[in-house]
Design a protein around this motif. Structure first.
Motif, PDB file in Angstrom:
ATOM      1  N   LEU A  37      -0.908   6.946  12.226  1.00 37.05           N
ATOM      2  CA  LEU A  37       0.215   7.816  11.883  1.00 37.05           C
ATOM      3  C   LEU A  37       1.380   7.577  12.846  1.00 37.05           C
ATOM      4  O   LEU A  37       1.181   7.474  14.057  1.00 37.05           O
ATOM      5  N   GLY A  38       2.584   7.509  12.323  1.00 33.15           N
ATOM      6  CA  GLY A  38       3.756   7.360  13.169  1.00 33.15           C
ATOM      7  C   GLY A  38       4.057   8.631  13.933  1.00 33.15           C
ATOM      8  O   GLY A  38       3.923   9.742  13.393  1.00 33.15           O
ATOM      9  N   TYR A  39       4.498   8.493  15.184  1.00 31.19           N
ATOM     10  CA  TYR A  39       4.774   9.660  16.019  1.00 31.19           C
ATOM     11  C   TYR A  39       5.873  10.537  15.417  1.00 31.19           C
ATOM     12  O   TYR A  39       5.852  11.758  15.560  1.00 31.19           O
ATOM     13  N   ALA A  40       6.815   9.932  14.725  1.00 32.60           N
ATOM     14  CA  ALA A  40       7.972  10.669  14.208  1.00 32.60           C
ATOM     15  C   ALA A  40       7.779  11.167  12.783  1.00 32.60           C
ATOM     16  O   ALA A  40       8.735  11.641  12.165  1.00 32.60           O
ATOM     17  N   ASP A  41       6.554  11.088  12.254  1.00 34.32           N
ATOM     18  CA  ASP A  41       6.353  11.324  10.826  1.00 34.32           C
ATOM     19  C   ASP A  41       5.766  12.688  10.480  1.00 34.32           C
ATOM     20  O   ASP A  41       5.171  12.852   9.403  1.00 34.32           O
ATOM     21  N   LEU A  42       5.941  13.663  11.363  1.00 32.02           N
ATOM     22  CA  LEU A  42       5.529  15.036  11.087  1.00 32.02           C
ATOM     23  C   LEU A  42       6.697  15.974  11.352  1.00 32.02           C
ATOM     24  O   LEU A  42       7.553  15.693  12.204  1.00 32.02           O
ATOM     25  N   GLY A  43       6.712  17.102  10.677  1.00 30.45           N
ATOM     26  CA  GLY A  43       7.812  18.052  10.812  1.00 30.45           C
ATOM     27  C   GLY A  43       8.093  18.480  12.242  1.00 30.45           C
ATOM     28  O   GLY A  43       9.260  18.474  12.674  1.00 30.45           O
ATOM     29  N   PRO A  44       7.072  18.845  13.041  1.00 35.51           N
ATOM     30  CA  PRO A  44       7.339  19.271  14.417  1.00 35.51           C
ATOM     31  C   PRO A  44       7.942  18.178  15.288  1.00 35.51           C
ATOM     32  O   PRO A  44       8.486  18.465  16.356  1.00 35.51           O
ATOM     33  N   HIS A  45       7.860  16.930  14.837  1.00 38.44           N
ATOM     34  CA  HIS A  45       8.447  15.822  15.580  1.00 38.44           C
ATOM     35  C   HIS A  45       9.741  15.334  14.944  1.00 38.44           C
ATOM     36  O   HIS A  45      10.232  14.262  15.276  1.00 38.44           O
ATOM     37  N   GLY A  46      10.252  16.098  14.007  1.00 35.88           N
ATOM     38  CA  GLY A  46      11.575  15.801  13.473  1.00 35.88           C
ATOM     39  C   GLY A  46      11.626  15.065  12.157  1.00 35.88           C
ATOM     40  O   GLY A  46      12.716  14.691  11.719  1.00 35.88           O
ATOM     41  N   ASN A 287       8.015   5.566  14.970  1.00 36.40           N
ATOM     42  CA  ASN A 287       7.664   6.155  16.258  1.00 36.40           C
ATOM     43  C   ASN A 287       8.873   6.692  17.025  1.00 36.40           C
ATOM     44  O   ASN A 287       8.772   6.982  18.215  1.00 36.40           O
ATOM     45  N   THR A 288      10.007   6.814  16.368  1.00 37.91           N
ATOM     46  CA  THR A 288      11.238   7.285  17.007  1.00 37.91           C
ATOM     47  C   THR A 288      10.976   8.564  17.809  1.00 37.91           C
ATOM     48  O   THR A 288      10.290   9.460  17.325  1.00 37.91           O
ATOM     49  N   PRO A 289      11.464   8.664  19.037  1.00 40.00           N
ATOM     50  CA  PRO A 289      12.357   7.764  19.780  1.00 40.00           C
ATOM     51  C   PRO A 289      11.607   6.827  20.718  1.00 40.00           C
ATOM     52  O   PRO A 289      12.186   6.328  21.683  1.00 40.00           O
ATOM     53  N   LEU A 290      10.338   6.613  20.451  1.00 41.75           N
ATOM     54  CA  LEU A 290       9.500   5.871  21.390  1.00 41.75           C
ATOM     55  C   LEU A 290       9.632   4.365  21.195  1.00 41.75           C
ATOM     56  O   LEU A 290       9.856   3.873  20.086  1.00 41.75           O
ATOM     57  N   ARG A 291       9.450   3.644  22.265  1.00 42.64           N
ATOM     58  CA  ARG A 291       9.418   2.183  22.239  1.00 42.64           C
ATOM     59  C   ARG A 291       7.992   1.727  21.982  1.00 42.64           C
ATOM     60  O   ARG A 291       7.035   2.271  22.517  1.00 42.64           O
ATOM     61  N   GLY A 292       7.855   0.695  21.164  1.00 39.45           N
ATOM     62  CA  GLY A 292       6.550   0.078  21.014  1.00 39.45           C
ATOM     63  C   GLY A 292       5.794   0.511  19.777  1.00 39.45           C
ATOM     64  O   GLY A 292       6.239   1.343  18.982  1.00 39.45           O
ATOM     65  N   VAL A 304       0.752  10.389  20.927  1.00 42.15           N
ATOM     66  CA  VAL A 304       0.347  10.831  19.595  1.00 42.15           C
ATOM     67  C   VAL A 304       0.625  12.319  19.401  1.00 42.15           C
ATOM     68  O   VAL A 304       0.736  13.074  20.370  1.00 42.15           O
ATOM     69  N   PRO A 305       0.729  12.754  18.150  1.00 45.58           N
ATOM     70  CA  PRO A 305       0.793  14.191  17.886  1.00 45.58           C
ATOM     71  C   PRO A 305      -0.520  14.864  18.300  1.00 45.58           C
ATOM     72  O   PRO A 305      -1.605  14.273  18.157  1.00 45.58           O
ATOM     73  N   LEU A 306      -0.442  16.070  18.805  1.00 43.89           N
ATOM     74  CA  LEU A 306      -1.617  16.897  19.051  1.00 43.89           C
ATOM     75  C   LEU A 306      -1.226  18.349  18.823  1.00 43.89           C
ATOM     76  O   LEU A 306      -0.376  18.893  19.526  1.00 43.89           O
ATOM     77  N   PHE A 307      -1.857  18.955  17.822  1.00 44.85           N
ATOM     78  CA  PHE A 307      -1.660  20.364  17.501  1.00 44.85           C
ATOM     79  C   PHE A 307      -3.030  21.045  17.562  1.00 44.85           C
ATOM     80  O   PHE A 307      -4.010  20.518  17.011  1.00 44.85           O
ATOM     81  N   VAL A 308      -3.087  22.208  18.198  1.00 44.81           N
ATOM     82  CA  VAL A 308      -4.361  22.914  18.364  1.00 44.81           C
ATOM     83  C   VAL A 308      -4.164  24.386  18.025  1.00 44.81           C
ATOM     84  O   VAL A 308      -3.259  25.038  18.551  1.00 44.81           O
ATOM     85  N   GLN A 309      -5.041  24.902  17.172  1.00 43.36           N
ATOM     86  CA  GLN A 309      -4.968  26.291  16.706  1.00 43.36           C
ATOM     87  C   GLN A 309      -6.286  26.997  17.007  1.00 43.36           C
ATOM     88  O   GLN A 309      -7.367  26.491  16.676  1.00 43.36           O
ATOM     89  N   TRP A 310      -6.233  28.170  17.630  1.00 48.49           N
ATOM     90  CA  TRP A 310      -7.424  28.990  17.864  1.00 48.49           C
ATOM     91  C   TRP A 310      -6.979  30.445  17.876  1.00 48.49           C
ATOM     92  O   TRP A 310      -6.533  30.962  18.901  1.00 48.49           O
ATOM     93  N   PRO A 311      -7.032  31.121  16.736  1.00 47.97           N
ATOM     94  CA  PRO A 311      -6.522  32.491  16.644  1.00 47.97           C
ATOM     95  C   PRO A 311      -7.174  33.416  17.669  1.00 47.97           C
ATOM     96  O   PRO A 311      -8.385  33.389  17.881  1.00 47.97           O
ATOM     97  N   GLY A 312      -6.342  34.226  18.296  1.00 46.60           N
ATOM     98  CA  GLY A 312      -6.831  35.176  19.277  1.00 46.60           C
ATOM     99  C   GLY A 312      -7.015  34.614  20.662  1.00 46.60           C
ATOM    100  O   GLY A 312      -7.228  35.366  21.624  1.00 46.60           O
ATOM    101  N   VAL A 313      -6.941  33.302  20.797  1.00 44.38           N
ATOM    102  CA  VAL A 313      -7.114  32.652  22.107  1.00 44.38           C
ATOM    103  C   VAL A 313      -5.848  31.910  22.507  1.00 44.38           C
ATOM    104  O   VAL A 313      -5.356  32.055  23.632  1.00 44.38           O
ATOM    105  N   LEU A 314      -5.303  31.118  21.604  1.00 43.40           N
ATOM    106  CA  LEU A 314      -4.095  30.344  21.874  1.00 43.40           C
ATOM    107  C   LEU A 314      -2.931  30.969  21.099  1.00 43.40           C
ATOM    108  O   LEU A 314      -3.000  31.118  19.873  1.00 43.40           O
TER     109      LEU A 314
END
Length: 472
Positions: A37-46, A287-292, A304-314
């Motif tokens: 997956l490209g770094y720039a290819d998700l909503g939170p990354h623009g 991968n914008t704005p990253l090189r490589g 890489v993207p990292l999203f973590v969900q844990w209701p009541g804890v995070l």
């Protein structure tokens, strides 16, 4: 009088005699891994041209890690780190599994530890850590498996085709004649696994490892029709494949909600490496704005993207900015599950995200990829030492030779300004730390009876011929 004495006796009774508080139930755990997956290819990354509402929702409802890394710059190495909780080099998993061999039996896997801790364990998707008898998912700690054991697969059925990408899908060890679009199948099978846990008394661990959006570029008309405005064919098919994966993620999250499991499920979404934008399995990612690119140790190959969900804890909407890496997920999962984490190099991230621990989880992080190149890197704080070849825009596997570079990522996320000449002492210090680490992981590899992958010889730059009609 007797009543008064009884009241006093109750007040003075030792606390140990009172009933213990009921411990919080251990969470179910869903670990979702995308592929290439490209770094720039998700909503939170623009990303603007490919909606991914279900994946984005995980970030909105939990934590978005801005400085998350994969342990490897391509497939098998990152998966080996995730499943072992350690740098993959210690177990000799620096190349693809068909080159390095399977993850050694001496390595105790994360699902094996979770099963021993009382979890039901399931896997759906791409394994890529060994296809020989004794090394498949059901041999390495998973109660259930649906997917393939190799490095890739066609998404649509192919009549009379041959090769690794046409191998039958497996249910546990039984081959199947699967006719569904593969990403749909993975989403449906993962949701079905969750559904089977509806009335279970044991918590579950589900590892959902998509092969999307890795090549081959294949999508059904259902998904292609969502992107008429994307005119570049490769990007359009990639968008369709990513949209299918987002639908599959949504299907699993919906099943968690329908079964009443969502509020007690720890959910991770991440990727195995950066998007392949130049030389290896190029798929239309960005991968914008990253090189490589994939296979390199520039940020575009490993961040890489990292999203973590844990209701009541995070807390929802949290942004965490310290560097973390794939095997931290292994440690976080083991800690949440109360499982044995002996020998893990990762760090439980929950105390850092919630503020119970201060500082950064890691003093320094390392990468090494000797496959056909000789790419390596180390990051300490904002400083990063890189020695990496770099993909060429020319067709084929051309590479620009690697050299020692130094970047300050706080000021230069795109790694455009080499500071090696201005700060030679920082470059030397990071190189020394890298060399010591590299020698240590190789020593551990030899203890398992494996010889570490040798450094690739230096390669001369490929000749570059200008493209027809284009000046260079």
């Amino acid at each position: 009088m007797k009543r008064s004495l009884l009241f006093v006796a109750i007040l003075l009774a030792p606390l140990s005699a009172l009933p213990a508080a009921t411990p919080a139930p251990r969470p179910n755990i869903l670990l979702i891994l995308a592929d290439d997956l490209g770094y720039a290819d998700l909503g939170p990354h623009g990303c603007k041209d490919i909606p991914t509402p279900n994946i984005d929702r995980i970030a909105a409802r939990g934590v978005r890690f801005t400085d998350a890394y994969a342990n490897g710059s391509f497939c098998t190495p990152t998966r080996a780190a995730l499943l072992s909780g350690r740098y993959q080099h210690r177990s000799g998993m620096e190349d693809l599994s068909n080159v390095s061999g399977p993850l050694p039996k001496a390595v105790r896997t994360l699902p094996d530890r979770l099963r021993a801790a009382g979890y039901t364990t399931g896997m759906v998707g791409k394994w890529h850590l060994g296809d020989q008898a004794g090394f498949t998912p059901v041999d390495r700690g998973f109660d259930e498996f649906f997917g393939f054991t190799g490095g890739g697969h066609f998404y649509l059925p192919k009549a009379n085709a041959r090769g690794e990408y046409t191998a039958p899908l497996l249910r546990n060890r039984e081959p199947l004649n699967e006719q569904r679009y593969l990403t749909d199948a993975f989403g449906e099978e993962a949701a079905a696994f969750v559904g089977r846990q509806r009335d279970a008394t044991k918590p579950f661990f589900l590892y959902l490892a998509f092969n999307a959006v890795h090549t081959p570029l294949e999508a059904t008309e259902k998904y292609l029709q969502r992107f008429p405005e994307i005119t570049e064919p490769r990007r359009r098919t990639y968008a369709a494949m990513l949209s299918a994966m987002d639908d599959a993620v949504g299907r699993v999250l919906a099943q968690l909600e329908q079964t009443g499991k969502l509020t007690n499920t720890l959910v991770f979404f991440t990727n195995d490496n950066g998007g392949p934008t130049t030389r290896n399995a190029v798929n239309g990612s960005r991968n914008t704005p990253l090189r490589g690119s994939k296979c390199e140790t520039f940020e575009g190959g490993i961040r890489v993207p990292l999203f973590v969900q844990w209701p009541g804890v995070l807390a929802a909407g949290t942004v965490y900015r310290e560097p973390v890496i794939s095997f931290d997920l292994s440690a976080t999962i083991a800690a949440a599950a109360g499982a044995d984490a002996d020998g893990f190099e990762g760090v439980d991230l929950v105390p850092f995200v919630t503020g119970k621990k201060s500082g950064a989880p890691h003093d320094v992080l390392f990468w090494r990829n000797r496959t056909r190149s000789n790419n390596y890197a180390a990051r300490a704080g904002d400083w990063k030492f890189v020695h990496s070849t770099e993909g060429s825009e020319q067709p084929g596997p051309q590479q620009k030779p690697g050299r020692d570079l130094l970047f300050n990522l706080a000021a230069d996320l795109g790694e455009q300004t080499d500071l090696a000449a201005q700060h030679p002492e920082k470059l030397t210090a990071l190189k020394q730390r890298y060399d010591a680490w590299s020698a240590a992981v190789d020593a551990d590899c030899r203890k398992l009876g494996r010889e570490p992958m040798p450094a690739a010889p230096a390669r001369a730059p490929a000749p570059s011929a200008p493209k027809p009609g284009k000046a260079r």
